[in-house]
Motif scaffolding. Structure first.
Motif, PDB file in Angstrom:
ATOM      1  N   GLY A  93       0.775  -1.233   0.000  1.00  0.00           N
ATOM      2  CA  GLY A  93       0.000   0.000   0.000  1.00  0.00           C
ATOM      3  C   GLY A  93       0.805   1.281   0.000  1.00  0.00           C
ATOM      4  O   GLY A  93       0.217   2.367  -0.041  1.00  0.00           O
ATOM      5  N   GLN A 139      -4.690   3.176  -5.135  1.00  0.00           N
ATOM      6  CA  GLN A 139      -5.388   1.896  -5.172  1.00  0.00           C
ATOM      7  C   GLN A 139      -6.900   2.154  -5.190  1.00  0.00           C
ATOM      8  O   GLN A 139      -7.395   3.067  -4.527  1.00  0.00           O
ATOM      9  N   ILE A 142      -8.240  -0.050  -0.788  1.00  0.00           N
ATOM     10  CA  ILE A 142      -7.127   0.028   0.153  1.00  0.00           C
ATOM     11  C   ILE A 142      -7.312  -0.922   1.333  1.00  0.00           C
ATOM     12  O   ILE A 142      -6.488  -0.954   2.243  1.00  0.00           O
ATOM     13  N   ARG A 145      -4.607  -3.608   3.310  1.00  0.00           N
ATOM     14  CA  ARG A 145      -3.246  -3.163   2.991  1.00  0.00           C
ATOM     15  C   ARG A 145      -2.642  -2.505   4.233  1.00  0.00           C
ATOM     16  O   ARG A 145      -3.235  -1.604   4.822  1.00  0.00           O
TER      17      ARG A 145
END
Length: 296
Positions: A93, A139, A142, A145
């Motif tokens: 992430g 992303q 998320i 992550r």
């Protein structure tokens, strides 16, 4: 990259955290859900070691290591400071950068699977301005992550005391210790163990060799690295060294000395015990021992 950094410097939405989460000055744990997508959270960590755990990364984190303990007391320094980062194997992430004197250097990419869980070390001069910068990757989802790592901060180490986990110190980590270094290692190492090599296992992926040691005497250990097995008088434990050193299993008794790094024992000096005894007795006769140890 430069435009991104200028955007960070002049960003209007800044959030400052003076210590770790929940009042812990060593560890920080937080969520990106509390951040705007284009904001930066500033974090100060006041310990020489700890953890950072960023859930659902969004925006960016800027982390400064500002230990309350003077750097001069963290080790035998040479005028440089060092920090080592060990990313979690599930690091996701975000991307991790080193910010030094206003410039960003990529340390770990989210897609760089080969470097996850490996140790990344760097050093700087006291007058240089240094921080760690984590930028969340874009992303759609998320969830699940987490960008997490452990850190250790010390003053720089010389010769065989150089951290054996940095690419720049591999040559020093594999070089045999001279007599002076052996005598100093007895006094300054995190562990001093007399024992025998049971096995040596090589981990190609981690570029490490793991030496399984049967200790016949534990002179000193900063943490409980070597533990008795059942009712045996011997203690068992593992010591790591870079794979490039080419350590092999062999007979005989050795004096293993080194440093504890992220909970693992790392080899510094390992003379055969008979050689150490000869060096030690000669230094004792000339009153050149920096410290004393009980010989058998």
């Amino acid at each position: 990259m430069l435009n991104f950094f200028l955007w960070v410097v002049f960003l209007g939405t800044l959030k400052c955290v003076l210590s770790g989460s929940l009042g812990n000055p060593c560890n920080w744990r937080g969520s990106g859900l509390s951040l705007e997508p284009r904001s930066v959270e500033h974090v100060l960590l006041h310990c020489v070691e700890g953890t950072v755990e960023w859930l659902y990364p969004r925006g960016a984190l800027r982390l400064r290591l500002v230990p309350r303990q003077p750097m001069a007391s963290l080790g035998p320094g040479t005028g440089r400071n060092s920090v080592c980062i060990k990313p979690a194997a599930s690091f996701q992430g975000a991307q991790l950068y080193l910010e030094k004197d206003g410039e960003l250097q990529l340390l770990l990419s989210e897609n760089e699977l080969s470097r996850r869980s490996r140790v990344l070390c760097f050093s700087w001069r006291p007058h240089q301005k240094v921080a760690l910068f984590m930028q969340a990757t874009l992303q759609w989802d998320i969830s699940r992550r987490i960008a997490a790592f452990r850190y250790e901060l010390r003053s720089d180490w010389d010769g065989q005391q150089t951290l054996p986990l940095s690419k720049l110190s591999m040559e020093g980590a594999c070089r045999p210790c001279d007599n002076t270094e052996i005598l100093m290692a007895v006094c300054t190492s995190d562990f001093v163990i007399r024992g025998n090599i049971r096995t040596v296992k090589n981990d190609v992926e981690m570029q490490e060799s793991v030496i399984a040691v049967s200790a016949t005497r534990v002179y000193r250990q900063k943490f409980t690295l070597f533990k008795p097995l059942g009712h045996s008088v011997k203690s068992l434990g593992n010591i790591k060294t870079p794979l490039s050193c080419g350590v092999r299993s062999g007979p005989g008794s050795f004096l293993f000395m080194g440093w504890v790094h992220f909970g693992d024992a790392w080899l510094g000096c390992a003379p055969r015990y008979k050689d150490f005894k000869r060096i030690y007795e000669a230094a004792m006769a000339n009153s050149e021992n920096p410290c004393e140890i009980a010989l058998e």
